[in-house]
Design a protein around this motif. Structure first.
Motif, PDB file in Angstrom:
ATOM      1  N   ILE A 125       0.724  -1.132   0.070  1.00 31.17           N
ATOM      2  CA  ILE A 125       0.202  -0.051   0.062  1.00 31.17           C
ATOM      3  C   ILE A 125       0.936   1.199   0.165  1.00 31.17           C
ATOM      4  CG2 ILE A 125      -1.530   1.369   1.355  1.00 31.17           C
ATOM      5  CD1 ILE A 125      -2.796  -1.578   2.220  1.00 31.17           C
ATOM      6  N   ASP A 126       1.891   1.206   0.935  1.00 27.60           N
ATOM      7  CA  ASP A 126       2.948   2.356   0.955  1.00 27.60           C
ATOM      8  C   ASP A 126       3.483   2.675  -0.494  1.00 27.60           C
ATOM      9  OD1 ASP A 126       2.369   2.976   3.447  1.00 27.60           O
ATOM     10  OD2 ASP A 126       3.892   1.875   4.252  1.00 27.60           O
ATOM     11  N   THR A 127       3.953   1.749  -1.178  1.00 28.41           N
ATOM     12  CA  THR A 127       4.499   1.808  -2.411  1.00 28.41           C
ATOM     13  C   THR A 127       3.579   2.397  -3.371  1.00 28.41           C
ATOM     14  OG1 THR A 127       5.976  -0.135  -2.011  1.00 28.41           O
ATOM     15  CG2 THR A 127       5.669   0.366  -4.484  1.00 28.41           C
ATOM     16  N   GLY A 171       1.475   9.193  -6.273  1.00 30.33           N
ATOM     17  CA  GLY A 171       1.534  10.457  -5.964  1.00 30.33           C
ATOM     18  C   GLY A 171       0.536  11.098  -5.304  1.00 30.33           C
ATOM     19  N   GLU A 172      -0.474  10.252  -4.677  1.00 28.96           N
ATOM     20  CA  GLU A 172      -1.521  10.592  -3.914  1.00 28.96           C
ATOM     21  C   GLU A 172      -1.823   9.301  -3.074  1.00 28.96           C
ATOM     22  OE1 GLU A 172      -5.330  10.679  -6.224  1.00 28.96           O
ATOM     23  OE2 GLU A 172      -3.919  11.080  -7.802  1.00 28.96           O
ATOM     24  N   THR A 175      -9.675   5.593  -1.877  1.00 32.83           N
ATOM     25  CA  THR A 175     -10.032   6.798  -2.230  1.00 32.83           C
ATOM     26  C   THR A 175     -10.691   6.566  -3.596  1.00 32.83           C
ATOM     27  OG1 THR A 175      -7.854   6.910  -3.580  1.00 32.83           O
ATOM     28  CG2 THR A 175      -7.963   7.913  -1.335  1.00 32.83           C
ATOM     29  N   PRO A 176     -11.350   7.589  -4.145  1.00 30.44           N
ATOM     30  CA  PRO A 176     -11.908   7.506  -5.476  1.00 30.44           C
ATOM     31  C   PRO A 176     -10.795   7.006  -6.571  1.00 30.44           C
ATOM     32  CG  PRO A 176     -12.950   9.303  -4.563  1.00 30.44           C
ATOM     33  CD  PRO A 176     -11.706   8.801  -3.709  1.00 30.44           C
ATOM     34  N   ARG A 177      -9.904   7.465  -6.343  1.00 33.71           N
ATOM     35  CA  ARG A 177      -8.651   7.207  -7.501  1.00 33.71           C
ATOM     36  C   ARG A 177      -8.492   5.674  -7.376  1.00 33.71           C
ATOM     37  NH1 ARG A 177      -4.004   9.492  -9.647  1.00 33.71           N
ATOM     38  NH2 ARG A 177      -3.377   7.820 -11.356  1.00 33.71           N
ATOM     39  N   ALA A 178      -8.341   5.100  -6.338  1.00 31.98           N
ATOM     40  CA  ALA A 178      -7.969   3.736  -6.114  1.00 31.98           C
ATOM     41  C   ALA A 178      -9.365   2.884  -6.658  1.00 31.98           C
ATOM     42  CB  ALA A 178      -7.966   3.342  -4.547  1.00 31.98           C
ATOM     43  N   ALA A 179     -10.409   3.440  -6.428  1.00 32.45           N
ATOM     44  CA  ALA A 179     -11.788   2.692  -6.912  1.00 32.45           C
ATOM     45  C   ALA A 179     -11.355   2.734  -8.541  1.00 32.45           C
ATOM     46  CB  ALA A 179     -12.912   3.317  -6.563  1.00 32.45           C
ATOM     47  N   ARG A 180     -11.282   3.731  -9.075  1.00 28.72           N
ATOM     48  CA  ARG A 180     -11.185   3.926 -10.733  1.00 28.72           C
ATOM     49  C   ARG A 180     -10.061   2.983 -11.045  1.00 28.72           C
ATOM     50  NH1 ARG A 180     -11.516   9.224  -9.638  1.00 28.72           N
ATOM     51  NH2 ARG A 180      -9.333   9.672 -10.186  1.00 28.72           N
ATOM     52  N   LEU A 181      -8.790   2.956 -10.281  1.00 30.16           N
ATOM     53  CA  LEU A 181      -7.967   2.142 -10.660  1.00 30.16           C
ATOM     54  C   LEU A 181      -8.291   0.652 -10.860  1.00 30.16           C
ATOM     55  CD1 LEU A 181      -4.840   2.515 -11.366  1.00 30.16           C
ATOM     56  CD2 LEU A 181      -4.311   2.021  -8.912  1.00 30.16           C
TER      57      LEU A 181
END
Length: 290
Positions: free
Chosen positions: A65-67, A73-74, A92-98
């Motif tokens: 997760i840290d990596t 960058g967020e 986060t929303p970015r992770a869900a989109r990923l």
């Protein structure tokens, strides 16, 4: 498309394989395992539960997760207060989109592999040929065949190789080389012979057998004679379409009456043959020994 299994008991299907991963510059952001970790965090709301679900240790999960957070960058994963195994963990929303992007790309990639695999009808036979075509060597003559016999000696072995047209050539190599190459009857191999090691012979009008100390005498038909200032490069086509090239003097070519369409014999010593095997045929990696 099949090949023998490692045990040799039954054929197993040959399949194309591959994997998808995201990169940030030269660093790998994540592949299937890290995306699976993110998805498990979304499902369980817990680092401990997610790590258990994907078969990771708690520390390995947080390291991943840290990596990902650093490379993205967020933040991708946000941990609420509560201590180890305690508070909730969310994406986060970015992770869900990923996750959704990765799954879409992975689905397309899987479909591509399925289409490519179905299109390669002769994959099992063509892949070893691709490997042989890609082989680079200074020897002009590269004759592909199948080992038909091995006569073992205390120091040297005599290996016979049947060519596509049915003629057989013989190579003499050390017993150690035979073992190193994994040579055995039925194995595919390549014979390498330099053009300067090949002698050309023509029979007399009576067709008497040629007597030479050279063990290999392959009969064929001259297909080309390319002359230089001193030497001529003569190509001889054997039954089955195999071509052997010899470099001889222009004087020798004239004396033998070599011309396109003329019958001739390519002769060379068994000790002049270098044998090579392909990694696709042995599984041991490419090698050649004399």
């Amino acid at each position: 498309m099949t090949e023998k299994s490692a045990s040799g008991d039954r054929p197993e299907p040959l399949e194309l394989g591959g994997s998808v991963w995201f990169q940030a510059g030269d660093q790998t952001l994540g592949g299937a395992s890290r995306i699976a970790l993110l998805a498990a965090i979304r499902e369980t709301g817990s680092i401990t539960g997610a790590a258990r679900a994907v078969g990771m240790s708690y520390k390995a999960a947080w390291d991943a997760i840290d990596t990902m957070n650093n490379l993205a960058g967020e933040p991708l994963v946000v941990r609420a207060a509560g201590g180890k195994g305690g508070g909730g963990t969310t994406l986060t929303p970015r992770a869900a989109r990923l996750i959704e992007t990765f799954r879409a790309v992975e689905s397309e990639h899987r479909q591509f592999l399925e289409r490519a695999g179905a299109a390669i009808e002769h994959f099992a036979s063509d892949w070893p040929l691709i490997g042989r075509i890609g082989m680079k060597t200074s020897a002009r003559n590269q004759l592909y065949g199948t080992v038909s016999a091995i006569v073992r000696g205390a120091v040297n072995d005599e290996v016979s190789l049947v060519l596509p047209g049915g003629q057989t050539l013989v190579a003499v190599l050390t017993h150690e080389s035979t073992e190193t190459l994994g040579l055995a009857v039925g194995l595919a191999a390549v014979a390498l012979i330099k053009a300067s090691w090949v002698m050309l012979i023509v029979e007399d009008d009576a067709g008497e057998p040629v007597r030479l100390s050279a063990r290999n005498q392959l009969r064929g038909t001259v297909t080309a004679v390319k002359r230089g200032a001193v030497n001529a490069e003569v190509s001889l086509e054997l039954p089955g379409g195999v071509v052997v090239t010899a470099v001889i003097t222009n004087g020798s070519a004239d004396a033998l009456g070599l011309a396109e369409g003329a019958p001739a014999i390519a002769a060379f010593k068994a000790s002049s043959v270098i044998l090579g095997v392909s990694e696709h045929d042995t599984g041991n990696g490419p090698a050649s020994r004399q």
